[in-house]
Design a protein around this motif. Structure first.
Motif, short mmCIF file in Angstrom:
data_model
loop_
_atom_site.label_atom_id
_atom_site.label_comp_id
_atom_site.label_asym_id
_atom_site.label_seq_id
_atom_site.Cartn_x
_atom_site.Cartn_y
_atom_site.Cartn_z
N ARG A 39 0.79 -1.30 0.12
CA ARG A 39 -0.03 -0.24 -0.06
C ARG A 39 0.83 1.44 0.13
N GLY A 40 2.04 1.11 0.39
CA GLY A 40 2.86 2.40 0.46
C GLY A 40 4.30 1.97 0.45
N VAL A 41 5.45 2.88 0.70
CA VAL A 41 6.58 2.70 0.63
C VAL A 41 7.47 3.08 1.96
N ILE A 42 8.19 2.19 2.32
CA ILE A 42 8.78 2.63 3.86
C ILE A 42 10.34 2.82 3.45
N ILE A 43 10.48 4.16 4.16
CA ILE A 43 11.97 4.79 3.85
C ILE A 43 12.74 4.95 5.03
N GLY A 44 13.88 4.76 5.02
CA GLY A 44 14.73 4.85 6.20
C GLY A 44 15.60 3.90 6.63
N ARG A 45 15.67 3.24 8.16
CA ARG A 45 16.53 2.31 8.54
C ARG A 45 15.50 1.44 9.24
N ARG A 46 16.18 -0.05 9.52
CA ARG A 46 15.29 -1.06 9.97
C ARG A 46 15.19 -0.38 11.57
N SER A 47 13.70 -0.72 11.98
CA SER A 47 12.99 -0.26 12.96
C SER A 47 13.48 -1.26 14.48
N PHE A 48 13.10 -0.64 15.42
CA PHE A 48 13.65 -1.45 16.50
C PHE A 48 13.47 -2.93 16.83
N GLY A 49 12.11 -3.42 16.60
CA GLY A 49 12.00 -4.87 16.58
C GLY A 49 11.34 -5.05 18.20
N LYS A 50 10.06 -4.39 18.35
CA LYS A 50 9.45 -4.72 19.60
C LYS A 50 8.22 -5.25 19.08
N GLY A 51 7.73 -6.45 19.22
CA GLY A 51 6.48 -7.00 18.52
C GLY A 51 6.07 -7.90 19.94
N LEU A 52 5.88 -7.39 20.85
CA LEU A 52 5.31 -8.40 22.14
C LEU A 52 4.25 -7.48 22.77
#
Length: 543
Positions: free
Chosen positions: A314-327
């Motif tokens: 649906r869109g484009v993600i730009i930048g750097r890898r995110s933190f990784g908090k998926g709890l």
């Protein structure tokens, strides 16, 4: 006879000692207290230990205090996000998530041991009484807070309080010799989630979201409607530095960009069945291009937003890898006002990716992960990130994306180190850009308050030689002039100076459009947004 006694006496003494030890051991235990039987009858060791300490320990101790101190240690053996919230901290936590607190409605800064009002919340208690930006808060109730090394936390604790309660404030204002006294009735002061929204160009809108709280969705929709009325055909959503928050806030927001039935996120845990969240209707922004900015401090709800946009193409993600908090945490309250935030499930993006990064090596290593990424070059080169084939997933159109922790952007933008110099490092360590902007804004407030837009600030300040003035200011603060360093870093410093000065007068709508001029990630998003007519064509390039 004496000979017999001399023979048997040592034996009698030995037998007496043994009998004494035996009786001492047995008489000193169960017959006196009965606690062995008590402990043996209890299945829960922890509660039994607490009861034993309360009823049998040699000294009088507070078992409540022991329990408070023991709980965090117990939770350390779980994941990094399962936490105990003491009753004394619950108010602040609740205010943050609900999006408001009781206060007087000012934004302040402590500068040179002086509390200066930077901005006044429109319609808030202070605004209604006539408190102005530039005023100094000298007294709060009977406490002198000027010139005594007061800290931000102290000022906050004095000014904040329950709605409807009163606080007396003594104000020093330029041109008036005596203190001005105000009795202020505290009111509900909003904690803003959407920092700013504005048009970058005639077709591109920008929205900065700093957290996900109860009122974030409404603020977000107000921002989108404002940009829609202004003619925006595409939107850049900046989630950099956003630590997350309420799940339902992000679900409602993503819903505005998807078609009915499209998957947003699902959760699943050992004791919790899979729960799925899908778009409930055709989103109001379904036909408009979306660009999402992420960095290594974007977490939780920010990653849900980006993952749903990315996996649905649906869109484009730009930048750097995110933190990784998926709890997923569930907050469980206790009778004393404290609460346990217990992790009960994991978040998964529509393609099935787990957002959560590994935490098996302990909490310290978990939070040092960002530093490790920097050391391994991840902030400079996207190819330095290695993923196993088992972490490979596909978006709706078949584009490859990776799980294993965080959201990888479609377009990587390295940390910008161009323009950094030894001179810049020294002035940043002393926060001199901020301090200069503060003093300049205060000194020239009457002239500056005539300026209403970021563009007007740029035009005006460009003719005021503020970079040269800053050099003199920095030298007086112990940073010698450095022509070579200034040549390398001058553009960054000058734009930061203008942005902070504008913020001090007109808020975030002054700051962000100016800082945009040196924001490489945002500039890359603007470039990408202008490169193709549609998201489909842009995403085709990333396949």
């Amino acid at each position: 006879m004496n000979k017999r006694i001399s023979i048997y006496l040592p034996i009698l003494i030995a037998v007496s000692v043994i009998i004494g030890i035996f009786l001492g051991n047995h008489l000193g235990k169960t017959p006196q207290t009965g606690f062995q039987n008590f402990a043996a009858s209890k299945p829960n060791k922890l509660s039994t230990i607490v009861d034993l300490i309360a009823n049998a320990y040699v000294d009088s101790v507070s078992t409540e205090k022991l329990v408070e101190e023991a709980i965090p240690t117990l939770l350390e053996n779980l994941d990094p996000h399962t936490t105990y919230i003491p009753a004394r901290d619950m108010q602040g936590v609740t205010e943050e998530m609900q999006g408001n607190f009781g206060g007087i409605g000012v934004q302040f800064s402590v500068h040179n041991d002086t509390v200066q009002v930077i901005d006044v919340v429109s319609g808030g208690p202070s605004n209604k009484l006539g408190i102005l930006p530039g005023d100094r808060i000298v007294m709060v109730n009977d406490s002198l807070i000027a010139g005594v090394g007061v800290k931000n936390e102290t000022v906050l604790s004095l000014l904040r309080g329950q709605k409807g309660t009163k606080v007396n404030v003594g104000i020093k204002r330029k041109g008036i010799s005596d203190l001005i006294s105000y009795e202020i009735t505290r009111g509900d002061i909003p904690i803003i989630s959407v920092d700013v929204s504005y048009l970058i160009d005639e077709k591109t809108g920008f929205v900065k979201v700093s957290r996900f709280a109860e009122k974030t969705y409404r603020e977000f929709m107000d921002a989108l409607e404002k940009l829609d009325r202004a003619g925006a055909q595409k939107i850049i959503v900046d989630l950099r530095g956003n630590p997350g928050g309420y799940l339902m806030a992000v679900v409602q927001m993503v819903n505005e960009f998807l078609d009915e039935g499209e998957l947003i996120v699902y959760t699943e845990g050992h004791a919790q069945a899979r729960k799925t969240y899908t778009a409930t209707s055709k989103g109001k922004w379904l036909g408009k291009n979306v660009f999402v900015l992420l960095d290594e401090y974007s977490a939780s709800a920010s990653e849900i937003f980006a993952g749903a946009i990315q996996d649905n193409d649906r869109g484009v993600i730009i930048g750097r890898r995110s933190f990784g908090k998926g709890l997923v945490q569930e907050q469980i309250p206790f009778n004393d006002g404290s609460a346990l935030r217990l992790t009960v499930a994991r978040y998964y993006t529509p393609s099935g990716r787990s957002i959560q990064k590994p935490y098996e090596d302990g909490t310290d290593q978990y939070y040092h992960d960002i530093m490790n990424r920097a050391v391994h070059g991840e902030f400079q080169v996207a190819d330095s990130i290695q993923f196993a084939d088992s972490l490979k997933f596909e978006t709706k159109s078949g584009r490859v994306v990776y799980g294993g922790g965080g959201i990888m952007p479609d377009y990587f933008v390295p940390v910008d180190t161009t323009g950094f110099s030894g001179y810049y490092s020294k002035i940043m360590q002393k926060a001199l850009v901020y301090h200069f902007a503060f003093e300049y804004s205060d000194k020239y407030r009457n002239e500056l308050k005539k300026l209403k837009t970021a563009g007007e600030f740029i035009t005006y300040l460009s003719g005021q030689h503020i970079l040269n003035r800053f050099e003199d200011f920095a030298e007086a603060k112990g940073v010698p002039k450095d022509p070579a360093g200034l040549k390398l870093s001058g553009e960054i410093i000058e734009n930061q100076l203008m942005a902070y000065i504008a913020r001090n007068l007109i808020g975030e709508e002054g700051f962000f459009p100016i800082i945009q001029r040196i924001d490489k990630t945002l500039l890359k998003a603007i470039e990408i947004s202008q490169s193709q007519d549609s998201i489909g064509k842009i995403l085709a390039v990333t396949k």
